[in-house]
Design a protein around this motif. Sequence first.
Motif, PDB file in Angstrom:
ATOM      1  N   GLN A 200       0.624  -0.738  -0.043  1.00 29.61           N
ATOM      2  CA  GLN A 200      -0.006  -0.146  -0.077  1.00 29.61           C
ATOM      3  C   GLN A 200       1.174   1.258   0.086  1.00 29.61           C
ATOM      4  N   ARG A 201       2.083   1.384   1.119  1.00 29.41           N
ATOM      5  CA  ARG A 201       3.069   2.164   0.653  1.00 29.41           C
ATOM      6  C   ARG A 201       3.801   2.785  -0.864  1.00 29.41           C
ATOM      7  N   ALA A 202       3.920   1.526  -1.303  1.00 29.25           N
ATOM      8  CA  ALA A 202       4.599   1.730  -2.650  1.00 29.25           C
ATOM      9  C   ALA A 202       3.521   2.189  -3.660  1.00 29.25           C
ATOM     10  N   ALA A 203       1.752   1.820  -3.272  1.00 32.76           N
ATOM     11  CA  ALA A 203       1.088   1.683  -4.593  1.00 32.76           C
ATOM     12  C   ALA A 203       0.816   3.296  -4.200  1.00 32.76           C
ATOM     13  N   ARG A 204       1.388   4.087  -3.091  1.00 33.27           N
ATOM     14  CA  ARG A 204       0.781   5.610  -3.045  1.00 33.27           C
ATOM     15  C   ARG A 204       2.189   6.228  -3.816  1.00 33.27           C
ATOM     16  N   GLY A 205       2.942   5.450  -3.658  1.00 34.89           N
ATOM     17  CA  GLY A 205       4.370   6.540  -3.854  1.00 34.89           C
ATOM     18  C   GLY A 205       5.669   6.270  -3.160  1.00 34.89           C
ATOM     19  N   LEU A 206       5.235   5.902  -1.813  1.00 31.76           N
ATOM     20  CA  LEU A 206       5.987   6.520  -0.253  1.00 31.76           C
ATOM     21  C   LEU A 206       7.008   5.199  -0.927  1.00 31.76           C
ATOM     22  N   PRO A 207       8.046   6.082   0.536  1.00 35.85           N
ATOM     23  CA  PRO A 207       9.196   5.709   0.530  1.00 35.85           C
ATOM     24  C   PRO A 207       9.225   4.052   1.330  1.00 35.85           C
ATOM     25  N   ALA A 208      10.090   3.034   0.938  1.00 36.66           N
ATOM     26  CA  ALA A 208       9.159   1.684   1.761  1.00 36.66           C
ATOM     27  C   ALA A 208      10.262   1.971   3.052  1.00 36.66           C
ATOM     28  N   VAL A 209       9.516   0.944   4.691  1.00 33.29           N
ATOM     29  CA  VAL A 209       9.892   1.021   6.079  1.00 33.29           C
ATOM     30  C   VAL A 209      10.005  -0.522   5.803  1.00 33.29           C
ATOM     31  N   ASN A 210      11.269  -0.398   5.951  1.00 31.31           N
ATOM     32  CA  ASN A 210      11.522  -2.352   6.370  1.00 31.31           C
ATOM     33  C   ASN A 210      12.066  -2.412   6.884  1.00 31.31           C
ATOM     34  N   ALA A 211      12.689  -2.216   7.919  1.00 33.03           N
ATOM     35  CA  ALA A 211      13.689  -2.172   8.956  1.00 33.03           C
ATOM     36  C   ALA A 211      13.417  -1.188  10.464  1.00 33.03           C
ATOM     37  N   PHE A 212      14.061  -1.478  11.563  1.00 31.07           N
ATOM     38  CA  PHE A 212      13.343  -1.058  12.903  1.00 31.07           C
ATOM     39  C   PHE A 212      14.911  -0.612  13.723  1.00 31.07           C
ATOM     40  N   TRP A 213      15.257   1.251  14.027  1.00 30.16           N
ATOM     41  CA  TRP A 213      15.896   0.959  15.213  1.00 30.16           C
ATOM     42  C   TRP A 213      15.816   1.400  15.875  1.00 30.16           C
ATOM     43  N   LEU A 214      16.325   0.402  17.291  1.00 27.66           N
ATOM     44  CA  LEU A 214      16.196   0.357  18.612  1.00 27.66           C
ATOM     45  C   LEU A 214      17.396   1.411  19.341  1.00 27.66           C
ATOM     46  N   HIS A 215      17.203   2.611  20.286  1.00 25.73           N
ATOM     47  CA  HIS A 215      17.554   3.062  21.241  1.00 25.73           C
ATOM     48  C   HIS A 215      17.477   3.872  22.381  1.00 25.73           C
ATOM     49  N   GLY A 216      18.091   4.337  22.917  1.00 21.12           N
ATOM     50  CA  GLY A 216      17.647   4.754  24.365  1.00 21.12           C
ATOM     51  C   GLY A 216      17.097   3.823  25.419  1.00 21.12           C
ATOM     52  N   ALA A 217      17.297   2.322  25.106  1.00 18.34           N
ATOM     53  CA  ALA A 217      17.726   1.690  26.075  1.00 18.34           C
ATOM     54  C   ALA A 217      17.446   1.378  27.145  1.00 18.34           C
ATOM     55  N   GLY A 218      17.120   1.121  28.518  1.00 19.87           N
ATOM     56  CA  GLY A 218      17.401   0.824  30.149  1.00 19.87           C
ATOM     57  C   GLY A 218      16.426   1.373  30.597  1.00 19.87           C
ATOM     58  N   ALA A 219      17.109   0.957  31.771  1.00 18.57           N
ATOM     59  CA  ALA A 219      15.893   1.521  33.397  1.00 18.57           C
ATOM     60  C   ALA A 219      16.093   2.389  34.275  1.00 18.57           C
ATOM     61  N   LEU A 220      15.567   3.592  34.846  1.00 17.35           N
ATOM     62  CA  LEU A 220      15.830   4.175  35.132  1.00 17.35           C
ATOM     63  C   LEU A 220      15.514   3.645  37.118  1.00 17.35           C
ATOM     64  N   ALA A 221      16.178   3.882  38.146  1.00 17.08           N
ATOM     65  CA  ALA A 221      16.720   3.886  39.252  1.00 17.08           C
ATOM     66  C   ALA A 221      15.615   4.357  40.132  1.00 17.08           C
ATOM     67  N   GLU A 222      15.585   5.609  40.198  1.00 17.49           N
ATOM     68  CA  GLU A 222      15.192   6.850  40.361  1.00 17.49           C
ATOM     69  C   GLU A 222      15.091   7.671  39.557  1.00 17.49           C
TER      70      GLU A 222
END
Length: 313
Positions: A200-222
């Motif tokens: 559907q994205r391609a039919a609308r002439g929009l750029p492909a989305v084929n991946a993801f990037w994960l960042h800013g990971a972790g937990a806060l103790a407080e």
Amino acid sequence: MPDKLHLLIPLAASPAPGCQQALQGLQLPQLERLLARLTPAGADAGEETDFSPPHERALARHLGLPASSAGTTPWAAWARADVPAGQACAWVTPCQWQVGADHVTMPDPQQLRLDEADSRALLAVLAPWFAQDGIGLEYDAPTRWLARGAALQGLATASLDRVVGRDVRAWMPDAAGARTLHRLHSEMQMLLYTHPWSDQRAARGLPAVNAFWLHGAGALAERPAPVALPEMPQALQQAALREDWSAWAAAWQQLDAGPVARLAAHVAAGGQARLTLCGERSALQWDTAPRSLRQRIQGLFGRQRLMDLREQL
């Protein structure tokens, strides 16, 4: 007492040849005026290969967050007030990987023209796959989702600022410690290659989305005590990511005439201030702390120019 004003400038200089050439004729009189009145307040030395760029480390220290060069600052946990202490989470950014003969590059995700409707639809496609590994996905913005799950605890991830426009392979988390993430990357690419959402994205002439990037990971103790955010202009960074060094030089001149000039006037009037200049590797900081006699004399008779500081950034 009002908060000390803090001007934090990402990509104030770069080792790229184009930047070095642009620096040759760059005149920044307000920056020189400001540096003459401030006291050096330390440096954060790093490498271009650090997962966290200097400006993110400087911002983390300002906010009272862990400022690691290894990519373990829990940005997602800090940004979302609904994340409880101790819960590991991260940002997930839908993106495009362009595969070449000897590289895999990621354009700026903002160029994907991903709106909220498309982003939510894509999240619904991918969420069940993440859930199988105990990772929940929630919508936050078109190019940023929140992920929660124990698998994100202690995960070192590279900042988006490190990856955009570059070969992603150099910035992937260690395979031994992030097997789940590496497998999800492979699964998502295969899934999206033939999925109706992509058609559907391609039919609308929009750029492909084929991946993801994960960042800013972790937990806060407080959660750290809230503080005023620094002024952090993005124009230099955006021009540098495009490798448009004439635009980068023009952006510096605008900064010099605007935020830098205002901070210099504030300091000249007796106000408290901090300046942080960040490059690809390191950061330098100045403050309105009392100066020694030698420093005052140097301020009167010597000039500190960005050209002279570039090797330290």
